[in-house]
Design a protein around this motif. Structure first.
Motif, PDB file in Angstrom:
ATOM      1  N   GLU A  16       0.839  -1.213   0.000  1.00  0.00           N
ATOM      2  CA  GLU A  16       0.000   0.000   0.000  1.00  0.00           C
ATOM      3  C   GLU A  16       0.865   1.250   0.000  1.00  0.00           C
ATOM      4  OE1 GLU A  16      -2.520  -0.451   3.413  1.00  0.00           O
ATOM      5  OE2 GLU A  16      -3.858  -1.879   2.400  1.00  0.00           O
ATOM      6  N   LEU A  20       1.063   4.133  -2.862  1.00  0.00           N
ATOM      7  CA  LEU A  20       0.811   5.536  -2.486  1.00  0.00           C
ATOM      8  C   LEU A  20       1.913   6.456  -2.986  1.00  0.00           C
ATOM      9  CD1 LEU A  20      -0.179   6.035   1.277  1.00  0.00           C
ATOM     10  CD2 LEU A  20      -1.385   6.881  -0.734  1.00  0.00           C
ATOM     11  N   THR A  21       3.157   5.974  -2.918  1.00  0.00           N
ATOM     12  CA  THR A  21       4.292   6.838  -3.225  1.00  0.00           C
ATOM     13  C   THR A  21       4.694   6.795  -4.701  1.00  0.00           C
ATOM     14  OG1 THR A  21       5.805   5.061  -2.515  1.00  0.00           O
ATOM     15  CG2 THR A  21       5.229   6.723  -0.879  1.00  0.00           C
ATOM     16  N   ALA A  24       3.009  10.401  -6.120  1.00  0.00           N
ATOM     17  CA  ALA A  24       2.749  11.255  -4.950  1.00  0.00           C
ATOM     18  C   ALA A  24       2.058  12.561  -5.347  1.00  0.00           C
ATOM     19  CB  ALA A  24       4.058  11.546  -4.217  1.00  0.00           C
ATOM     20  N   VAL A  27      -1.651  11.920  -5.562  1.00  0.00           N
ATOM     21  CA  VAL A  27      -2.179  11.699  -4.211  1.00  0.00           C
ATOM     22  C   VAL A  27      -2.275  13.030  -3.461  1.00  0.00           C
ATOM     23  CG1 VAL A  27      -1.799  10.509  -2.003  1.00  0.00           C
ATOM     24  CG2 VAL A  27      -1.306   9.319  -4.144  1.00  0.00           C
ATOM     25  N   THR A  31      -5.589  14.549  -1.938  1.00  0.00           N
ATOM     26  CA  THR A  31      -5.641  14.792  -0.486  1.00  0.00           C
ATOM     27  C   THR A  31      -6.090  16.216  -0.198  1.00  0.00           C
ATOM     28  OG1 THR A  31      -3.874  13.172  -0.148  1.00  0.00           O
ATOM     29  CG2 THR A  31      -4.276  14.723   1.658  1.00  0.00           C
ATOM     30  N   GLN A 121      -1.552   5.019  10.778  1.00  0.00           N
ATOM     31  CA  GLN A 121      -0.984   4.694   9.460  1.00  0.00           C
ATOM     32  C   GLN A 121       0.549   4.795   9.500  1.00  0.00           C
ATOM     33  OE1 GLN A 121      -2.308   7.112   6.116  1.00  0.00           O
ATOM     34  NE2 GLN A 121      -0.812   6.156   4.756  1.00  0.00           N
ATOM     35  N   THR A 125       3.057   1.653   8.995  1.00  0.00           N
ATOM     36  CA  THR A 125       4.011   1.705   7.876  1.00  0.00           C
ATOM     37  C   THR A 125       5.436   1.475   8.371  1.00  0.00           C
ATOM     38  OG1 THR A 125       2.558   3.258   6.719  1.00  0.00           O
ATOM     39  CG2 THR A 125       4.852   3.122   5.958  1.00  0.00           C
ATOM     40  N   LEU A 352       4.458  10.661   3.763  1.00  0.00           N
ATOM     41  CA  LEU A 352       3.240   9.952   3.331  1.00  0.00           C
ATOM     42  C   LEU A 352       2.326  10.954   2.644  1.00  0.00           C
ATOM     43  CD1 LEU A 352       4.438   7.878   5.356  1.00  0.00           C
ATOM     44  CD2 LEU A 352       2.093   7.191   5.828  1.00  0.00           C
ATOM     45  N   ASN A 354      -0.656  11.045   1.617  1.00  0.00           N
ATOM     46  CA  ASN A 354      -2.112  11.105   1.823  1.00  0.00           C
ATOM     47  C   ASN A 354      -2.501  11.566   3.230  1.00  0.00           C
ATOM     48  OD1 ASN A 354      -1.257   8.797   3.189  1.00  0.00           O
ATOM     49  ND2 ASN A 354      -3.197   7.734   2.840  1.00  0.00           N
TER      50      ASN A 354
END
Length: 585
Positions: A16, A20-21, A24, A27, A31, A121, A125, A352, A354
């Motif tokens: 995940e 996500l990255t 970015a 995202v 966000t 989160q 992670t 991160l 998000n």
């Protein structure tokens, strides 16, 4: 989501994060859109004329860069019980307090479920990456966690330090269980009303479960170091408690005493074993692995103002690795440590994308071109313009600007970071220092990092005498003409006059900022002063903050004591036993 916490799928969490990255920038746009949609009805955003627009360009054009001071009037109304949408769409029901060690008084910061979710989160992670490199067996964590009391604000909101709000949240325990971080200590110790008693009980619980302890942690490295410094003083008493099964009379908080009495049973064999191990150590070197033979690592925030404690922590750790925890502030999280094998001095944090919308103000030009007569003007009002998360450049330093889900929009954290590389398309950043901790008299500009390097350099002279700097702080003394820097040192033993004079000169020479050196040469800055304080002074400062309601989990020694921190300055000055002036220039 909460139900999923029970099962922790390490590879899925890593997948995940990788997804996500990968993109970015996308995202980040999503966000920001989500933050504005959720909070578009808030009075603050309404007043800025966004009119429902959620794109980055409109957001930057309409919403100004701010500091906590700018948002304080809005936050004050929330604290006083106004539940209309002021900064967020949904009412804020909890307030976090910053540690207050930088400015002398804590800041009030909105806290909500989204920030709690971000916290979990980040925890998940970094645990996934950490556990891949250092897999934990079944067992427990010796966690030096301390939760101060939550209290009610005038308006009836729950308020506490950021760590307290996390520890007291119902989601926290589930999450800790899922990531194999069950504490040795019962809640009555973590939430105990007396820090010193809780610390003693944490140590005792660790010893009772010594074979099960998989890692040792606290929020900050300072708390771990402090715990084992305390162990040196109380180890025989702890052995006695284990031998007899009777808790020391020093524990008089009833709830703590009751909970501990259930755990403590007479165990002379264990007491003898610990006694033997402690007696055979040379100057306590390798204490932690001796006490906890199955521990894999020591974990906590170890960067920034915590770096000066690493030398002594490594002494206790023997060969056990030190792993730096994630990067965040009371205002929220920023990045996770996904390269846990790096030593803390090289630790980087992958942002991160998000958990907030991030911008970065390039700092190189600011520092070089800064008009020294304009020191009071805010750095935020200056060019160059902020850049987005994916637009930062490797090797450059930036000030961090955060927009989060709890009512902070284009908010300056006051942190300086350096971009070290990228993980996929998100930057990996290293914490450099706090922006506002400047030692400055005229054209000189020295940051917390400069102070730290100077103390490290001078500390080498003490090491030759088998002595250490226990802790340090600084102050700009403008009562003299010209003004001069004052460095306060607490030392682990007695140093000779000659060595301390040498240390004082070394401190002075180790500030290499061009403005400082040139000012010293023409005497527009006076000779640096080293003031040695008596043992226990920094403990007194810690107790002062605890008395104000701070949590020890959040305590950071104030490295530069300014006029807003007068009580701390009084404690330091009242404890001075020796004073030396530099003759370096």
């Amino acid at each position: 989501m909460l139900e999923k916490m029970e099962e922790f799928d390490q590879e899925k969490v890593i997948e995940e994060f990788e997804a996500l990255t990968k993109d970015a920038e996308r995202v980040q746009r999503e966000t920001l859109k989500k933050i504005i949609e959720e909070n578009g009805s808030a009075e603050y955003l309404q007043s800025l004329g966004l009119n429902g627009r959620t794109d980055i360009e409109s957001f930057r054009a309409c919403v100004p860069l701010v500091t906590h001071q700018d948002l304080e009037p809005y936050i004050r109304r929330i604290v006083d019980g106004n539940s209309s949408p002021i900064l967020t769409g949904k009412p804020i029901t909890t307030i976090s307090l910053s540690s207050g060690t930088t400015q002398g008084k804590p800041k009030y910061i909105p806290f909500n479920d989204e920030l709690m979710e971000n916290t979990l989160q980040i925890y998940r992670t970094s645990f996934a990456f950490r556990n891949r490199e250092f897999p934990l067996g079944n067992g427990r964590a010796l966690q030096f966690l301390y939760s101060s009391k939550q209290f009610k604000t005038n308006g009836g909101l729950a308020a506490g330090t950021a760590t307290t709000n996390v520890f007291r949240n119902s989601m926290f325990k589930k999450a800790m269980k899922a990531i194999q971080s069950i504490s040795c200590s019962p809640d009555e110790v973590i939430f105990g009303s007396d820090f010193h008693q809780s610390l003693y009980c944490h140590l005792l619980c660790g010893l009772i479960f010594r074979d099960e302890v998989q890692f040792i942690s606290s929020t900050f490295a300072h708390s771990i170091l402090y715990a084992f410094r305390t162990f040196e003083q109380v180890w025989e008493e702890l052995c006695n408690d284990i031998r007899t099964g009777v808790l020391s009379s020093r524990i008089n908080v009833l709830s703590t005493r009751t909970a501990m009495s259930k755990l403590l049973k007479p165990n002379p064999e264990l007491a003898d074993l610990i006694y033997k191990k402690c007696s055979s150590l040379s100057n306590w070197y390798g204490l932690i692995p001796e006490l906890f033979p199955n521990a894999k690592y020591i974990y906590g925030i170890m960067t920034g103002s915590m770096e000066p404690y690493l030398k002594k922590l490594r002494h206790y750790a023997g060969g056990l690795p030190l792993l730096s925890a994630d990067y965040g502030a009371s205002e929220g999280w920023i990045g996770a440590n996904v390269n846990p094998k790096l030593p803390p001095e090289l630790a980087t944090y992958a942002v991160l994308p998000n958990i907030g919308y991030f911008e970065f103000i390039p700092l190189r030009e600011n520092i070089e071109d800064q008009d020294h007569n304009n020191m009071e003007s805010s750095f935020l009002r200056m060019e160059p313009k902020p850049v987005g998360l994916t637009e930062v450049k490797i090797g450059e330093e930036y000030e961090v600007i955060v927009t989060n889900f709890a009512g902070l929009y284009r908010y300056s954290l006051g942190d300086v970071v350096k971009v070290i590389g990228f993980h996929n398309s998100t930057p990996e950043i290293k914490f450099v220092c706090r922006r506002n901790l400047l030692l400055t008299i005229n054209i000189d500009k020295n940051t917390e990092k400069d102070l730290q390097l100077s103390v490290e350099e001078a500390g080498k002279l003490l090491s030759e005498e088998k002595l250490d700097v226990v802790d340090f702080s600084s102050h700009v003394d403008l009562s003299t003409d010209p003004g001069h820097y004052v460095i306060f040192w607490e030392i682990s033993g007695e140093a000779s006059q000659e060595v301390l004079k040498e240390c004082c000169n070394c401190l002075d020479k180790s500030f290499v900022d061009a403005g400082y050196v040139s000012s010293r040469k023409v005497n527009s800055i006076g000779a640096l002063e080293l003031r040695v304080v008596r043992r226990g002074t920094f403990q007194e400062i810690l107790d002062h903050y605890l008395g104000l309601g701070s949590a020890v989990s959040q305590f950071k020694t104030p490295r530069c004591v300014g006029p807003t921190n007068n009580l701390v300055l009084q404690i330091l000055c009242a404890n001075v036993v020796k004073s030396y002036f530099s003759t370096a220039f």
